[in-house]
Design a protein around this motif. Structure first.
Motif, PDB file in Angstrom:
ATOM      1  N   GLN A  31       4.000  -7.395   3.085  1.00 46.11           N
ATOM      2  CA  GLN A  31       4.307  -6.555   4.075  1.00 46.11           C
ATOM      3  C   GLN A  31       5.420  -5.687   4.133  1.00 46.11           C
ATOM      4  N   GLU A  32       6.461  -5.931   3.404  1.00 44.16           N
ATOM      5  CA  GLU A  32       7.898  -5.178   3.202  1.00 44.16           C
ATOM      6  C   GLU A  32       7.316  -3.643   2.734  1.00 44.16           C
ATOM      7  N   SER A  33       6.247  -3.555   1.910  1.00 42.56           N
ATOM      8  CA  SER A  33       5.909  -2.444   1.190  1.00 42.56           C
ATOM      9  C   SER A  33       5.252  -1.442   2.257  1.00 42.56           C
ATOM     10  N   LYS A  34       4.822  -1.836   3.332  1.00 44.42           N
ATOM     11  CA  LYS A  34       4.088  -1.104   4.314  1.00 44.42           C
ATOM     12  C   LYS A  34       5.038  -0.153   4.904  1.00 44.42           C
ATOM     13  N   SER A  35       6.253  -0.552   5.057  1.00 47.64           N
ATOM     14  CA  SER A  35       7.159   0.613   5.858  1.00 47.64           C
ATOM     15  C   SER A  35       7.754   1.540   5.104  1.00 47.64           C
ATOM     16  N   GLY A  36       7.636   1.694   3.941  1.00 49.02           N
ATOM     17  CA  GLY A  36       7.871   2.612   2.992  1.00 49.02           C
ATOM     18  C   GLY A  36       9.338   2.516   2.614  1.00 49.02           C
ATOM     19  N   ALA A  37       9.938   1.704   3.297  1.00 47.53           N
ATOM     20  CA  ALA A  37      11.478   1.701   3.022  1.00 47.53           C
ATOM     21  C   ALA A  37      11.807   0.613   1.654  1.00 47.53           C
ATOM     22  N   VAL A  38      10.583  -0.113   1.393  1.00 45.78           N
ATOM     23  CA  VAL A  38      10.832  -0.840   0.313  1.00 45.78           C
ATOM     24  C   VAL A  38       9.827  -0.797  -0.660  1.00 45.78           C
ATOM     25  N   GLU A  39       9.975  -0.901  -1.790  1.00 47.80           N
ATOM     26  CA  GLU A  39       9.096  -0.793  -2.982  1.00 47.80           C
ATOM     27  C   GLU A  39       9.171  -2.296  -3.589  1.00 47.80           C
ATOM     28  N   VAL A  40       7.936  -2.896  -3.372  1.00 46.28           N
ATOM     29  CA  VAL A  40       7.768  -4.125  -4.105  1.00 46.28           C
ATOM     30  C   VAL A  40       7.180  -3.993  -5.324  1.00 46.28           C
ATOM     31  N   ILE A  41       7.848  -4.649  -6.351  1.00 45.20           N
ATOM     32  CA  ILE A  41       7.471  -4.585  -7.796  1.00 45.20           C
ATOM     33  C   ILE A  41       7.037  -5.848  -8.459  1.00 45.20           C
ATOM     34  N   LEU A  42       5.831  -6.239  -8.695  1.00 45.63           N
ATOM     35  CA  LEU A  42       5.748  -7.551  -9.372  1.00 45.63           C
ATOM     36  C   LEU A  42       5.741  -7.407 -10.997  1.00 45.63           C
ATOM     37  N   ARG A  43       6.082  -8.470 -11.693  1.00 50.52           N
ATOM     38  CA  ARG A  43       6.479  -8.441 -13.204  1.00 50.52           C
ATOM     39  C   ARG A  43       5.692  -9.314 -13.901  1.00 50.52           C
ATOM     40  N   PRO A  44       4.557  -9.946 -13.777  1.00 50.22           N
ATOM     41  CA  PRO A  44       3.917 -10.613 -14.597  1.00 50.22           C
ATOM     42  C   PRO A  44       3.545 -10.164 -16.039  1.00 50.22           C
ATOM     43  N   GLY A  45       3.483 -10.659 -16.876  1.00 46.59           N
ATOM     44  CA  GLY A  45       3.408  -9.884 -18.416  1.00 46.59           C
ATOM     45  C   GLY A  45       2.350 -10.619 -19.279  1.00 46.59           C
ATOM     46  N   CYS A  46       2.007 -11.839 -19.079  1.00 49.63           N
ATOM     47  CA  CYS A  46       1.152 -12.673 -20.029  1.00 49.63           C
ATOM     48  C   CYS A  46      -0.446 -12.416 -19.520  1.00 49.63           C
ATOM     49  N   TYR A  47      -0.405 -11.846 -18.489  1.00 52.48           N
ATOM     50  CA  TYR A  47      -2.009 -11.401 -18.033  1.00 52.48           C
ATOM     51  C   TYR A  47      -2.557 -10.176 -19.323  1.00 52.48           C
ATOM     52  N   VAL A  48      -1.724  -9.278 -19.905  1.00 53.09           N
ATOM     53  CA  VAL A  48      -2.465  -8.655 -20.768  1.00 53.09           C
ATOM     54  C   VAL A  48      -3.195  -9.414 -21.868  1.00 53.09           C
ATOM     55  N   THR A  49      -2.862 -10.474 -22.266  1.00 56.36           N
ATOM     56  CA  THR A  49      -3.643 -11.166 -23.347  1.00 56.36           C
ATOM     57  C   THR A  49      -4.078 -12.565 -22.692  1.00 56.36           C
ATOM     58  N   HIS A  50      -3.338 -13.106 -21.781  1.00 58.19           N
ATOM     59  CA  HIS A  50      -3.733 -14.322 -21.364  1.00 58.19           C
ATOM     60  C   HIS A  50      -3.738 -15.461 -22.218  1.00 58.19           C
ATOM     61  N   ASP A  51      -4.085 -16.716 -22.107  1.00 58.79           N
ATOM     62  CA  ASP A  51      -4.247 -17.924 -23.086  1.00 58.79           C
ATOM     63  C   ASP A  51      -5.213 -18.726 -22.770  1.00 58.79           C
ATOM     64  N   VAL A  52      -5.390 -19.649 -23.407  1.00 64.03           N
ATOM     65  CA  VAL A  52      -6.340 -21.111 -23.080  1.00 64.03           C
ATOM     66  C   VAL A  52      -5.337 -22.114 -22.663  1.00 64.03           C
TER      67      VAL A  52
END
Length: 424
Positions: free
Chosen positions: A262-283
């Protein structure tokens, strides 16, 4: 963004590679060497990435954040591979998250132009490394602060070198890791930043929710971050427009997206997510985390095939000293073992048409690791011979990658299409 490399070559001294005619073979020439994993053109053990699965995971995560209207700065410490950073950026990532000054410099030399260092920048030499990078006007950098002492040290150093520095205040939780614990600590940090108006620039708020195991506690923490961002924005405290609000490791990124979107919709806030393991994933741990995400998140549920494990370790069977035990040439020097032992996944006998998947009911199981050996339980009479090749799935890709200087990317025919260099 086009990423370039500085004298990046295939290093014949690295494990998991084939014969290299010259130490100056460029990384981009790997396909010309015509190595094939199944033809035994490379030395085992070898760390192997599957090109089609990497591409699937990149597209999946980028589509997920797009659904919420937020941005992605994947944590590069997972792979520390600028070639993979390039793929993430070309797929649409806002920037790359890193943890140290050294990692930041390695990424910059690989062409990354925006880094969120999700950590405190401490120590004169580390500060000097970042200051040097900031001589490039196109390089954008952010780091975290959570103490008056940290702010004062940054302020004094960057004032002395006349370089502005963008900061994110990190919020923390009692008993957790870093981050201010309460409003009084936050206000003290704000006052310290204000003492360096020409040098230190408050760019936003950052949290790491992965220290919490309960969804309700995670959501409470995230809402505190939203409230803090709104309050500081209303007070005109942010020197960057839009201000940054950032969180999300690889376990709770869906909840972070829900709470922050919701915060990103105003344009005043840039929401940044940072997951890293998705690129290879694992079991292992991330497969379990992804299963929880698919169970609770409606966006992930509708996106079709979820993240796929894209990293395996290949090794030879080197001894079958007992009817129910095989010894495999793979060990602690090759695989992460902090979150589960490697899992036998594919079996290939050189000269046969193709690898076969190992079924769970066959009972093949790694029971222990030494430096260069894996103990594997097998059923007496199993069709397994010395010299057979086995592929192992892993849990926790971060601590597997940092055991490899160079990693192979293969296509669906097991042809090596690229050699990826890591910088740990």
């Amino acid at each position: 963004m086009k990423i370039t490399y500085q004298n990046a070559t295939i290093d014949p001294r690295s494990k998991g590679l084939g014969t290299v005619p010259s130490a100056s073979v460029p990384l981009e020439s790997a396909a010309n060497l015509e190595w094939n994993l199944l033809a035994e053109d490379v030395s085992l053990p070898a760390a192997v990435l599957y090109a089609d699965r990497i591409e699937h995971n990149l597209q999946w995560m980028q589509a997920f954040v797009a659904e919420y209207g937020v941005k992605l700065a994947p944590h590069g410490k997972t792979t520390m591979a600028p070639q993979l950073f390039r793929r993430q950026l070309e797929t649409g990532a806002w920037g790359i998250t890193l943890a140290t000054a050294h990692q930041t410099r390695a990424a910059y030399l690989g062409g990354v132009q925006r880094v969120l260092m999700a950590n405190q920048l401490v120590g004169r030499h580390n500060m000097a490394m970042i200051a040097e990078l900031l001589t490039d006007p196109e390089f954008e950098f952010f780091c975290l602060v959570d103490s008056v002492d940290g702010v004062e040290q940054l302020g004094a150093f960057f004032e002395s070198v006349r370089k502005p520095l963008q900061l994110l205040i990190e919020l923390g939780v009692p008993g957790g890791r870093t981050g201010v614990r309460d409003d009084a600590q936050r206000d003290a940090v704000l006052a310290a930043i204000a003492r360096y108006p020409d040098t230190l620039r408050l760019a936003g708020i950052e949290i790491y929710e992965g220290v919490l195991a309960d969804e309700a506690a995670v959501r409470t923490f995230l809402r505190r971050a939203v409230e803090t961002t709104r309050a500081l924005a209303a007070q005109g405290r942010f020197a960057r427009t839009p201000a940054i609000l950032s969180g999300a490791g690889s376990a709770w990124y869906d909840v972070v997206a829900e709470e922050f979107a919701q915060e990103s919709k105003s344009g005043a806030v840039e929401v940044i997510l940072r997951p890293g393991c998705y690129v290879t994933h694992d079991v292992g741990i991330y497969k379990k985390a992804q299963a929880a995400i698919l169970a609770r998140n409606p966006v992930a549920k509708k996106m079709g095939e979820a993240l796929l494990p894209a990293l395996q370790l290949w090794a030879y069977v080197q001894s079958i000293p007992e009817a129910d035990r095989a010894i495999v040439a793979l060990g602690k020097r090759d695989a992460a073992f902090d979150s589960g032992l490697p899992v036998p996944a594919r079996h290939y006998r050189p000269g046969t048409p193709a690898p076969r998947e190992i079924a769970a009911d066959e009972g093949w199981e790694v029971t222990g690791l030494m430096d260069q050996h894996a103990y594997m339980r097998i059923a007496p009479g199993a069709d397994l011979k010395v010299g057979d090749m086995l592929a192992f799935d892993i849990s926790h890709p971060c601590l597997t990658f940092d055991k490899w200087r160079q990693v192979l990317i293969v296509d669906e025919q097991y042809r090596v299409t690229e050699v990826v260099e890591t910088y740990f």
